[in-house]
Design a protein around this motif. Structure first.
Motif, PDB file in Angstrom:
ATOM      1  N   LEU A  87       0.824  -1.198   0.000  1.00 18.38           N
ATOM      2  CA  LEU A  87       0.000   0.000   0.000  1.00 18.38           C
ATOM      3  C   LEU A  87       0.860   1.250   0.000  1.00 18.38           C
ATOM      4  O   LEU A  87       0.540   2.236  -0.656  1.00 18.38           O
ATOM      5  N   HIS A  88       1.936   1.166   0.736  1.00 16.71           N
ATOM      6  CA  HIS A  88       2.778   2.346   0.814  1.00 16.71           C
ATOM      7  C   HIS A  88       3.399   2.664  -0.530  1.00 16.71           C
ATOM      8  O   HIS A  88       3.583   3.826  -0.881  1.00 16.71           O
ATOM      9  N   PHE A  89       3.708   1.624  -1.264  1.00 19.99           N
ATOM     10  CA  PHE A  89       4.247   1.831  -2.608  1.00 19.99           C
ATOM     11  C   PHE A  89       3.241   2.628  -3.446  1.00 19.99           C
ATOM     12  O   PHE A  89       3.601   3.615  -4.100  1.00 19.99           O
ATOM     13  N   ALA A  90       1.991   2.186  -3.400  1.00 18.93           N
ATOM     14  CA  ALA A  90       0.964   2.888  -4.168  1.00 18.93           C
ATOM     15  C   ALA A  90       0.781   4.306  -3.643  1.00 18.93           C
ATOM     16  O   ALA A  90       0.633   5.258  -4.413  1.00 18.93           O
ATOM     17  N   PHE A  91       0.822   4.427  -2.335  1.00 11.13           N
ATOM     18  CA  PHE A  91       0.615   5.733  -1.716  1.00 11.13           C
ATOM     19  C   PHE A  91       1.668   6.738  -2.184  1.00 11.13           C
ATOM     20  O   PHE A  91       1.363   7.890  -2.473  1.00 11.13           O
ATOM     21  N   ARG A  92       2.902   6.248  -2.279  1.00  6.43           N
ATOM     22  CA  ARG A  92       3.981   7.155  -2.673  1.00  6.43           C
ATOM     23  C   ARG A  92       3.822   7.648  -4.105  1.00  6.43           C
ATOM     24  O   ARG A  92       4.352   8.688  -4.469  1.00  6.43           O
ATOM     25  N   LEU A  93       3.126   6.862  -4.913  1.00  5.72           N
ATOM     26  CA  LEU A  93       2.913   7.319  -6.284  1.00  5.72           C
ATOM     27  C   LEU A  93       2.055   8.576  -6.321  1.00  5.72           C
ATOM     28  O   LEU A  93       2.194   9.415  -7.190  1.00  5.72           O
ATOM     29  N   TYR A  94       1.162   8.674  -5.367  1.00  7.84           N
ATOM     30  CA  TYR A  94       0.322   9.864  -5.303  1.00  7.84           C
ATOM     31  C   TYR A  94       1.072  11.018  -4.646  1.00  7.84           C
ATOM     32  O   TYR A  94       0.982  12.151  -5.067  1.00  7.84           O
ATOM     33  N   ASP A  95       1.760  10.657  -3.588  1.00 10.13           N
ATOM     34  CA  ASP A  95       2.316  11.677  -2.706  1.00 10.13           C
ATOM     35  C   ASP A  95       3.614  12.219  -3.286  1.00 10.13           C
ATOM     36  O   ASP A  95       4.705  11.779  -2.943  1.00 10.13           O
ATOM     37  N   LEU A  96       3.497  13.227  -4.135  1.00  2.03           N
ATOM     38  CA  LEU A  96       4.677  13.739  -4.824  1.00  2.03           C
ATOM     39  C   LEU A  96       5.612  14.482  -3.883  1.00  2.03           C
ATOM     40  O   LEU A  96       6.828  14.322  -3.948  1.00  2.03           O
ATOM     41  N   ASP A  97       5.046  15.301  -3.020  1.00  2.00           N
ATOM     42  CA  ASP A  97       5.919  16.141  -2.185  1.00  2.00           C
ATOM     43  C   ASP A  97       6.360  15.429  -0.907  1.00  2.00           C
ATOM     44  O   ASP A  97       6.979  16.036  -0.050  1.00  2.00           O
ATOM     45  N   LYS A  98       6.024  14.165  -0.814  1.00  2.00           N
ATOM     46  CA  LYS A  98       6.510  13.316   0.275  1.00  2.00           C
ATOM     47  C   LYS A  98       6.212  13.883   1.667  1.00  2.00           C
ATOM     48  O   LYS A  98       7.027  13.817   2.567  1.00  2.00           O
ATOM     49  N   ASP A  99       5.043  14.454   1.807  1.00  3.77           N
ATOM     50  CA  ASP A  99       4.678  14.932   3.137  1.00  3.77           C
ATOM     51  C   ASP A  99       3.730  13.958   3.824  1.00  3.77           C
ATOM     52  O   ASP A  99       3.077  14.300   4.803  1.00  3.77           O
ATOM     53  N   ASP A 100       3.688  12.746   3.281  1.00  6.72           N
ATOM     54  CA  ASP A 100       2.850  11.692   3.854  1.00  6.72           C
ATOM     55  C   ASP A 100       1.369  12.023   3.815  1.00  6.72           C
ATOM     56  O   ASP A 100       0.593  11.546   4.622  1.00  6.72           O
ATOM     57  N   LYS A 101       1.019  12.843   2.861  1.00  9.69           N
ATOM     58  CA  LYS A 101      -0.394  13.166   2.681  1.00  9.69           C
ATOM     59  C   LYS A 101      -0.661  13.296   1.193  1.00  9.69           C
ATOM     60  O   LYS A 101       0.171  13.832   0.467  1.00  9.69           O
ATOM     61  N   ILE A 102      -1.819  12.808   0.783  1.00  9.25           N
ATOM     62  CA  ILE A 102      -2.232  13.074  -0.591  1.00  9.25           C
ATOM     63  C   ILE A 102      -3.127  14.300  -0.556  1.00  9.25           C
ATOM     64  O   ILE A 102      -4.226  14.258  -0.007  1.00  9.25           O
ATOM     65  N   SER A 103      -2.645  15.345  -1.104  1.00 10.78           N
ATOM     66  CA  SER A 103      -3.456  16.558  -1.101  1.00 10.78           C
ATOM     67  C   SER A 103      -4.409  16.523  -2.288  1.00 10.78           C
ATOM     68  O   SER A 103      -4.329  15.641  -3.138  1.00 10.78           O
ATOM     69  N   ARG A 104      -5.268  17.507  -2.317  1.00 16.35           N
ATOM     70  CA  ARG A 104      -6.225  17.565  -3.422  1.00 16.35           C
ATOM     71  C   ARG A 104      -5.499  17.718  -4.751  1.00 16.35           C
ATOM     72  O   ARG A 104      -5.853  17.086  -5.741  1.00 16.35           O
ATOM     73  N   ASP A 105      -4.482  18.550  -4.755  1.00 10.18           N
ATOM     74  CA  ASP A 105      -3.744  18.771  -5.994  1.00 10.18           C
ATOM     75  C   ASP A 105      -3.069  17.504  -6.474  1.00 10.18           C
ATOM     76  O   ASP A 105      -3.095  17.164  -7.656  1.00 10.18           O
ATOM     77  N   GLU A 106      -2.472  16.816  -5.537  1.00  9.02           N
ATOM     78  CA  GLU A 106      -1.785  15.578  -5.915  1.00  9.02           C
ATOM     79  C   GLU A 106      -2.765  14.560  -6.469  1.00  9.02           C
ATOM     80  O   GLU A 106      -2.500  13.871  -7.447  1.00  9.02           O
TER      81      GLU A 106
END
Lengths: 899, 174
Positions: free
Chosen positions: B94-113
């Protein structure tokens, strides 16, 4: 047909002169009997389902078979001979196709193709193994002299019998497994196998049948080769026919835009033609229809209208369900005909034993091999269920009836055995599989609606896996699926989908769209009696409601799509008084129910939907969504809404003679149990005392959420100067916010299934003092009448009237429009009500008896003002609650296909 | 637990991708894979192979990333909890997939991302407004703490019913 005509009734005597009426039973006999039997079966279904207890234990198929036995017995007793048998022709040409089409069309295709390897293995290898093993073992039993010498059968006869008795039956499997709810993988494997093994069964049956007819002496080696070749021909040919017709069907539906009314027909017609075409050239008809259904669905669903989709769905389900009912009932009836029976205990017991044994052995051996290739292996428990779920059914029965008694000497024995096997598997195994599944703790399916997140992230997973396969250089499943999807997107979809449908087609978007529709519908469903904002806010995910609200709120605030929506209204209005009026009219128009208006009665055979309705549905949908979003905002930003209400109230008080609202203010401090009281700092530090009543039913939400979600009774004290300082546009805006948040903020008080005002510009144009009144009435009614069932309207009226009874002293002539407009504020500020303009009060009348009853109830007011206020309302709500839950559902089927 | 033959096979794949023949792969090497070019998430996935701030990946790193997609075997499920969590655990997948979204690596998927990924996956047919509402709704569904973003914990929670073990595994990497 299945019904053999009963003994010919004596024809009419020679006519003596002219007749007034003539007994024409002969002419209508056949269709009449068919209709009668279908009616009997359907009524029986109703009776079965009267008792939930019975149907939860005994599968419907068992009950139908038993009913068939009873009916068959009655027929036998009355007519002295067995009639109304399940005729193979009837079965294969009319009863089977709907069931197969239904299962193919609604097959979860992704799941099916994900498990296609296992399904094909079980269907082909498993069925072959079962046939040969059962046939040979029975032959062995016969050779050992254990059977009655009357059973004249050679190896070929037993192999023939083995081939027809060993195939798992799709009808029986579906009937039983649909009630068991095992996990999807297990279900799709057993069910897929039962569908796809048809090719094997058909081929084996035909080959052995011809062998039996030729006689063992005349079989050459080439015949065996032919048999193998015909297997591939029959299965691949059947599939090809199915694909061809799926293609045709998709192509045709692309061009049905102007003949929407016959759109659904094409689906049934082409699928049926596919079945008949395959049957005609003796290919596997079941495979043809199955693949036709699986493959056409995507394109057909995209092309046809939402209404047609619903029609297709329901017609298909109706046909399949009634076919199934008739099949099982006639199985029961047919079993009574003892003239076909020839009992041999050894054969019957041997067959039962062998089919169970070989099924289990086959499953275990194949799973052993398959698990080497499966990502998620099938464990022991799965294997037990798969072995035990191998039900035999009507296909076997129809095939055995089709045998030629001249050629197959032991036909009667085989018929008896088949009936026993079918009855045993359907009744005994069908009855016990549910407890077995429970006992073994088989992973059940958890049916939950797809969430956007799941859809989105699973899509991402697919892309990731495809990419990783590319990187690894391994052309696996994901690689090919990816390839296929690209091909489909590039060529097939372009060719087979309407331009408009193709443009809008995206799975993520689809899920989003469906979620929205579902929310809107459940919102309308819950309509008048939603008690908590949480439920209202996200009916689709009751468990997560609490957590999601704040985010939406924030989002709304960030994107600015919140309260500013209605600012336009204000811009064009000049004086302050006018502004208030504008806002009120605006709100009123959105939330009022106008008398139901009929559409111009029109009849057309070719078109059902006037555009008006569609537009209306869209509008309703849009408005509901908008309101939902507003709801989020207002509930979460309690402070904000309370502020606005306070101000609103302020305004009302300022210009009105303070009347019964005093009561509320004074009682305000009592704070009955379950109510929380808090002070919210208002702008410019004006003290606003906000009383939040929390009568939360849901215990799981936290304290703060509870407060937010609750019906709110506001009592505010602020100075007039503060209000004066406010700019009026803002005031109006706030007014609107209150009104929009009304269903949430004070659901207890004002359960309004109403529609929020349409877009402000539109409203603007039609503000009553600008446009003419009649115009307005038409507009609103066209919005509201459709979705709000009469019952709900009644409930709404009742609740309003009960409110009224509290707010104003009985007998006072008060303008209703303010009440209607801002129910939450209403009870605190009936003063404003006294400023009614006659023009508006004329357009809405409460049923007098209802308001009277509400009044009398509220007259006896013992303790706690809120309690009082709510009670009559609750009571009336209870009355209105029952019917609407059913009625608004039809909305779903009317949904326009795109936003 | 990757078999020897598997490693050999992957190594030969690695060397065949390695056009520079220097024992490492660059982004260009990945981008040369034709199918990857049309994968909407292709670039993101390629990036996932490269450690922070580097533009070369050696065979070890290559294998480490691929290890996320190894199926979870029966004997691994019951393994002791003391050791470090294997790369192919549910959480790591899951973390692998999560990192694909999380570009700025702040451990959050923002709306923009989220919008960026949506735009890649949904294609051009849907308007920005519609995409925006999808993104809003997606976040709204998942968000628990009200920060208008999806944290990893929320990401895990929202996918708890999804069979991640199956959907993020490739048999080939057994």
């Amino acid at each position: 047909g299945a019904m053999q005509p009963p003994a010919a009734s004596p024809g009419p005597a020679a006519p003596a002169g002219a007749e007034l009426l003539r007994w024409q039973w002969q002419e209508v006999q056949a269709p009449c009997l068919v209709a009668a039997w279908i009616l009997v079966a359907s009524l029986a279904k109703i009776v079965f389902h009267l008792s939930r207890k019975v149907t939860s234990i005994v599968p419907e198929s068992c009950l139908l078979i038993l009913l068939g036995l009873v009916l068959g017995g009655i027929v036998l007793a009355v007519a002295k001979k067995a009639e109304y048998q399940l005729e193979p022709n009837m079965f294969f040409l009319f009863l089977l196709p709907p069931i197969v089409l239904d299962s193919g069309y609604f097959m979860p295709s992704r799941l099916f193709f994900d498990n296609i390897g296992a399904i094909l293995t079980y269907a082909v290898v498993g069925t072959l193994w079962n046939s040969f093993a059962t046939g040979t073992a029975l032959w062995g039993l016969h050779r050992a002299g254990l059977m009655d010498p009357g059973v004249e059968a050679g190896l070929m006869d037993f192999l023939l019998f083995g081939s027809l008795i060993s195939a798992v039956d799709p009808v029986a499997v579906l009937a039983v497994f649909e009630e068991v709810h095992v996990n999807e993988t297990l279900f799709i494997i057993v069910f897929g196998e039962s569908l796809l093994n048809d090719a094997v069964t058909v081929v084996l049956y035909k080959v052995f049948n011809s062998f039996v007819e030729l006689g063992p002496a005349h079989i050459h080696a080439t015949d065996y080769v032919k048999g193998v070749a015909s297997f591939f021909l029959v299965s691949l040919g059947g599939t090809a026919v199915g694909l061809l017709f799926a293609f045709l069907l998709a192509l045709i539906t692309r061009f049905t835009k102007r003949v929407r009314i016959i759109e659904p027909l094409f689906v049934f017609l082409l699928a049926y033609v596919a079945y008949l075409a395959a049957e005609m050239v003796s290919l596997s008809a079941i495979l043809a229809v199955t693949f036709c259904g699986i493959c056409c669905k995507k394109y057909v669903e995209a092309n046809i209208s939402q209404k047609s989709r619903t029609t297709v769905k329901y017609t298909m389900k109706t046909l399949a369900s009634s076919s199934e009912t008739i099949i099982f009932m006639f199985l029961g009836i047919s079993a009574v005909d003892t003239s076909k029976w020839a009992w041999d205990t050894a054969l019957v017991l041997g067959t039962l034993f062998f089919i169970l044994l070989f099924r289990a052995v086959g499953v275990v051996l194949q799973t052993c091999v398959l698990n080497r290739f499966r990502l998620i292996p099938l464990d022991r428990i799965d294997q037990v269920v798969m072995s035990y779920g191998g039900l035999r059914g009507a296909v076997a029965f129809a095939l055995v009836i089709l045998l030629d008694r001249e050629k197959v000497k032991a036909k009667d024995y085989f018929v008896a055995t088949t009936i026993v096997v079918v009855f045993f598997t359907v009744i005994v195994q069908g009855l016990t599989i549910k407890p077995l599944v429970t006992w073994l703790k088989v992973k059940r399916s958890d049916h939950h609606k797809p969430t956007l997140n799941e859809e989105l992230h699973e899509h991402a997973f697919d892309h990731i896996l495809a990419a990783v396969e590319d990187i690894v250089g391994h052309h696996g499943y994901h690689y090919w699926r990816d390839k296929w999807e690209q091909f489909d997107k590039k060529y097939l979809s372009q060719l087979l989908m309407r331009k408009s449908a193709y443009r809008l087609r995206d799975e993520i978007w689809d899920v989003y769209y469906k979620l929205n529709i579902r929310d809107a519908i459940s919102f309308v469903d819950q309509g008048g009696h939603v008690l908590s904002a949480a439920k209202l806010a996200l009916p689709s995910m009751p468990s997560r409601t609490s957590m999601s609200e704040s985010s939406v709120t924030n989002l709304l605030r960030e994107s600015g799509s919140g309260a500013c929506l209605d600012l336009q209204v204000i811009d064009t209005v000049r004086s302050r008084r006018d502004k208030e009026d504008a806002a009120m009219h605006h709100v009123l128009r959105g939330s009022l129910y106008k008398p139901r208006r009929r559409y111009k009665a029109s009849y057309s055979r070719h078109f059902i939907s006037p555009d008006k309705q569609e537009r209306q549905d869209k509008e309703i949908f849009r408005q509901n969504m908008k309101r939902r979003l507003e709801t989020f905002k207002s509930t979460k930003h309690n402070v904000c809404s309370s502020k606005s209400k306070a101000r609103l109230k302020e305004k009302g008080r300022k210009k009105a003679i303070p009347l019964p609202s005093q009561k509320n203010i004074s009682l305000n401090k009592e704070t009955p149990n379950g109510k929380t009281q808090r002070n919210i700092p208002w702008q410019e530090a004006a003290p606003v005392l906000v009383m939040v009543s929390s009568e939360e039913e849901e215990s799981d939400s936290s304290e703060t959420e509870r407060e937010d979600d609750e019906g709110i009774v506001f009592v505010a004290r602020a100075t007039d100067e503060v209000l004066q300082g406010k700019t009026t546009p803002e005031l109006c805006k706030l007014l609107l916010t209150v009104a929009l948040s009304a269903p949430t903020g004070s659901l207890d008080v004002c359960p309004s299934p109403c529609i929020i005002p349409p877009s402000p510009t539109l409203a603007e144009k039609e503000l009553p003092w600008k446009g003419d009144q009649a115009d307005l009435a038409v507009y609103v009614s066209s919005e509201t009448t459709k979705i709000v069932p009469v019952d709900m309207q009644k409930a709404w009226n009742q609740s309003i009237s009960s409110l009224e009874s509290i707010a104003s002293p009985p007998g006072t002539e008060s303008g209703p429009q303010h009440r209607r407009f801002a129910c939450p504020v209403l009870e605190e500020q009936p003063q404003s009500a006294s400023q009614a303009t006659p023009e508006q009060s004329s357009c809405f009348q409460f049923p007098s008896h209802i308001s009277r009853s509400g009044r009398s109830q509220s007259d006896s007011s013992p303790d706690g003002p809120e309690q009082q206020e709510l009670q009559p309302l609750m009571a009336t709500e209870e009355q209105g609650r029952m019917p609407p839950t059913v009625e608004p559902r039809w909305l779903m089927f009317n949904r326009a296909s795109h936003l | 637990s990757v078999s020897h033959s598997q490693i050999t096979r992957l190594y030969s794949r690695f060397t065949s991708l390695d056009k520079g023949e220097n024992g490492t792969l660059s982004r260009e090497d990945f981008q040369r894979i034709p199918e990857l070019a049309i994968n909407p998430l292709g670039d993101r996935i390629i990036n996932a192979f490269f450690p922070e701030g580097e533009d070369q990946v050696n065979f070890r790193g290559f294998m480490r990333t691929l290890a996320h997609f190894r199926p979870i075997e029966d004997n691994e499920k019951s393994r002791d909890q003391n050791g470090p969590e294997p790369l192919n655990s549910r959480s790591n997948k899951l973390h692998f997939a999560f990192r694909l979204y999380d570009l700025d690596k702040d451990d959050k998927i923002s709306r923009d991302e989220l919008l960026q990924v949506l735009r890649m996956m949904v294609g051009v047919n849907i308007s920005d407004e519609q995409l925006g509402s999808i993104a809003d709704r997606t976040i709204q569904e998942a968000d628990q703490d009200g920060d208008s973003a999806i944290s990893f914990a929320e990401f895990v929670k929202v996918l708890e019913k999804v069979d991640v073990e199956q959907k993020m595994s490739i048999r080939f990497l057994h």
